[in-house]
Design an enzyme around this catalytic site. Structure first.
Site, PDB file in Angstrom:
ATOM      1  N   GLY A  69      46.668  37.017  47.290  1.00 21.32           N
ATOM      2  CA  GLY A  69      46.873  38.223  48.090  1.00 21.32           C
ATOM      3  C   GLY A  69      46.736  38.005  49.584  1.00 21.32           C
ATOM      4  NE  ARG A 228      37.404  42.909  38.209  1.00 23.83           N
ATOM      5  CZ  ARG A 228      37.974  42.331  39.268  1.00 23.83           C
ATOM      6  NH1 ARG A 228      37.310  42.218  40.392  1.00 23.83           N
ATOM      7  NH2 ARG A 228      39.199  41.881  39.209  1.00 23.83           N
ATOM      8  CG  ASP A 286      42.094  34.736  40.184  1.00 22.43           C
ATOM      9  OD1 ASP A 286      43.338  34.736  40.323  1.00 22.43           O
ATOM     10  OD2 ASP A 286      41.376  35.716  40.463  1.00 22.43           O
TER      11      ASP A 286
END
Ligand code: ZN
Length: 398
Positions: A69, A228, A286
């Protein structure tokens, strides 16, 4: 065809099968046996691995190979993954995806990077689609992308329960899953939908609704970031009990841990303690994602990039800190993701599989050597091969 005979290694297929020789021809594993004898006239490179564990190269089911991102403005757009980033982390197979930003990052760029990594000697695939619905695609439909483009194996990451997502309904997710499912079936590919799960308390509700109210099975979805927080992990355990596979993100930051993230290794242990089979859990890096920490009002506090070494870090933590069996930890980063992604020649040390192999030091599990598709990229603890525009520097080794 070049032949390599790795001798006398303690082999983990990922199951422990004891001392073995492994014969490699070209890009493939030809044979795994306690003692392989070859004619003396055959030209073969022999490698004494008697002091090492031999295991499959790591299979990463989510890597932002073109960068993720950039939630703190353009200067925070994370950089591309380089070949050496993967190799030094023991990763020989990557699955690329766009991240939060699908405007300045495109599928064309992603596919070019996938092709480049394959040319360099790694194995690379990608997901079509992106965080937001309706999906962006290469050819006009996700189903068509999966069927027409060899390297495209599913859809992802589609964001749910996240303030950065498009807040899709379960009906919208069912339609996405149907496209992935039929595209996958017709092309004999995984056709999974990698789901980015955010920190909102909706968690996996929408995925359960799809499975409850439509003909789409729960296992069509492959949710990630399930470690998470403790609440999401609990819901992930319910998802795994119902037949799905859950993915934990191995990259982490001090901010994530402070906000309640459960490290991937610990999350695996919690799953096992709750009766989840070790086949139902995967870890992904990730890698090269932006890892932003937001405060309670959604303001960005800090931002770091995901690390390709995080699978190895998590493996080390599983085995050395949490005393999990090496084979159990390896499954989460080799055979399990390969199975979910239907990469049938990946993630195992068996005859006919691709020659993606690591040699690990038994005492601290450091990566002594890396072979990808039959070529050595790291030997004797030194990077010996990297990407076309990379320089090989000893300082980067660890
Ligand atoms: Zn994500």
């Amino acid at each position: 065809m070049s032949l390599t005979l790795i001798q006398n290694a303690e082999v983990f297929t990922p199951e422990a099968i004891g001392k073995q020789d492994v014969l490699i021809g070209g890009e493939k594993i030809l044979s795994v046996a306690p003692k392989i004898q070859l004619e003396t006239s055959v030209d073969v490179q022999q490698v004494d691995a008697s002091r090492y564990y031999l295991c499959p190269g790591f299979v990463d089911s989510l890597t932002h190979i073109t960068g993720g991102g950039g939630e703190g403005g353009f200067k925070t757009r994370t950089p591309e993954m380089q070949v050496s980033d993967a190799i030094l982390g023991g990763v020989t197979t990557v699955t690329g995806a766009l991240g939060t930003d699908a405007v300045m990052r495109t599928h064309l760029e992603l596919l070019a990077k996938v092709k480049a990594l394959n040319e360099e000697g790694l194995s690379a695939y990608f997901y079509t689609g992106n965080y937001h619905l309706p999906l962006k695609t290469l050819t006009g439909s996700a189903q068509q992308d999966i069927m027409l483009i060899d390297e495209c194996i599913g859809i992802g990451e589609v964001a749910i329960a996240d303030h950065r997502g498009s807040q899709p309904t379960s009906q919208m997710l069912a339609e996405v899953a149907a496209e992935a499912r039929v595209g996958g079936m017709c092309a004999n590919k995984a056709g999974v939908v990698m789901i980015h799960v955010g920190s909102h308390e909706d968690r996996l509700t929408a995925l359960f609704e799809v499975a409850d109210n439509t003909a789409i099975p729960l296992a069509q979805f492959y949710p990630t970031h399930i470690n998470r927080n403790a609440g999401l992990l609990e819901e992930g355990i319910r998802f795994a009990r119902a037949g799905g596979v859950i993915d934990f993100t191995a990259s982490t930051t001090p901010g994530f841990i402070a906000q309640g993230e459960v490290p991937a290794a610990r999350a695996l242990k919690v799953c096992l303690e709750n009766g989840i089979a070790d086949t139902q859990v995967t870890f992904s890096t990730d890698g090269h994602a932006s890892l932003p920490t937001f405060d309670d009002s959604g303001q960005l506090i800090s931002l770091e990039a995901g690390s390709m070494s995080s699978l190895h870090d998590a493996l080390t933590q599983c085995v050395l800190e949490l005393q999990l069996p090496l084979s159990t930890a390896l499954k989460a980063i080799t055979r399990n993701p390969a199975r979910v992604l239907k990469l049938t020649s990946k993630g195992q040390v068996t005859p006919g599989s691709d020659a993606d192999l690591l040699l690990l030091a038994p005492d601290d599990l450091t990566i002594h050597a890396v072979m990808a598709r039959g070529q050595w990229f790291k030997q004797e603890n030194q990077l010996i091969r990297a990407g076309t525009f990379e320089t090989i520097s000893k300082e980067r080794d660890y």
